[in-house]
Scaffold this active site. Structure first.
Site, mmCIF file in Angstrom:
data_model
loop_
_atom_site.group_PDB
_atom_site.id
_atom_site.type_symbol
_atom_site.label_atom_id
_atom_site.label_comp_id
_atom_site.label_asym_id
_atom_site.label_seq_id
_atom_site.Cartn_x
_atom_site.Cartn_y
_atom_site.Cartn_z
ATOM 1 N N ASP A 136 0.854 -1.186 0.000
ATOM 2 C CA ASP A 136 0.000 0.000 0.000
ATOM 3 C C ASP A 136 0.888 1.234 0.000
ATOM 4 O OD1 ASP A 136 -2.045 -1.790 0.167
ATOM 5 O OD2 ASP A 136 -2.779 -1.145 2.135
ATOM 6 N N ASP B 266 -15.926 -3.573 -1.240
ATOM 7 C CA ASP B 266 -15.472 -3.206 0.105
ATOM 8 C C ASP B 266 -16.696 -2.968 0.971
ATOM 9 O OD1 ASP B 266 -12.901 -3.199 -0.987
ATOM 10 O OD2 ASP B 266 -13.009 -1.057 -1.463
#
Length: 245
Positions: A10, A131
């Site tokens: 990330d 998500d």
């Protein structure tokens, strides 16, 4: 088939970080050389990477492009990229650069026809991010929660030709609470699209369990903080995944 292990990188301001529950103000920095981190994963046997431009997810456009390009140029395997990819031009640009699969989240909810179009034009290249916070779809870097359920969003793309669904339980992401295996398997059984598990993986036990559900449609699992904190050994995880196949 065996479970695919996706080590996660990330990116925030060019650094390798992990967030807690998707909160940009709760970031732990693990390094300032993303390409070097990618090569450490490759040395451990990884053939796939999951890369997220966190700044891009909030900005709606690429922010950490230089870091992504560096990773793609050096990592010998397949790179799956997400974060702020919401236009055809950006999709095409990343494929031209050498990214193997592009993850689309916010645009999947707000502009499903866009997703259908690129899924048709790039067969096997588009992953839809599902998500969820308490079962409802979260978008814009998880800052907004919609009134659409995860299963309803997934079913919208069953005939679209997307490669996979990336399911994340936002409340567990980066928290080492354990992956929501039950919800992941339920989603995989509810649709005809392979599902990648994500969010909260804390150890080898979850790799064992998820590997048992490949035939239910669980394609892979993304893991980040557990690797960086030493709670999960990547080589061991890859071995378990391969043996289950």
């Amino acid at each position: 088939m065996s479970l695919i292990i996706f080590p996660a990188i990330d990116l925030k301001a060019g650094q390798v970080v992990r967030l807690a529950e998707g909160d940009m103000d709760r970031a732990t920095v693990y390094g300032d050389d993303p390409a070097a981190q990618a090569m450490l994963f490759a040395d451990a046997g990884a053939e796939h990477l999951h890369v997220v431009d966190l700044d891009g997810a909030f900005a709606g456009a690429s922010v950490n492009g230089d870091a992504v390009r560096s990773i793609v140029s050096q990592f010998p395997g397949h790179v799956q990229l997400g974060g702020g990819i919401r236009t055809r031009a950006s999709v095409e640009g990343w494929f031209d650069l050498g990214v193997s699969r592009v993850v689309i989240g916010t645009a999947a909810l707000e502009d499903p026809e866009f997703v259908r179009g690129v899924a048709k034009d790039f067969p096997g290249g588009i992953v839809v991010a599902v998500d969820a916070k308490d079962g409802m779809v979260a978008t814009k870097g998880w800052a907004d929660v919609s009134t659409t359920t995860a299963v309803d969003l997934a079913r919208r793309f069953e005939d679209a030709g997307v490669a996979s669904l990336l399911f994340t339980d936002v409340g567990r992401d980066g928290m080492l609470k354990g992956c929501n295996v039950e919800a992941t398997v339920d989603l995989a059984r509810a649709v005809d699209i392979p599902v990648i598990a994500s969010g909260g993986v804390k150890g080898i036990a979850e790799i064992h369990v998820l590997a048992l559900h490949v035939r239910d449609g669980v394609e892979g699992v993304i893991t980040g903080r557990a690797l960086y904190d030493g709670r999960l050994d990547l080589a061991a995880a890859l071995s378990v995944a391969k043996a289950a196949g």
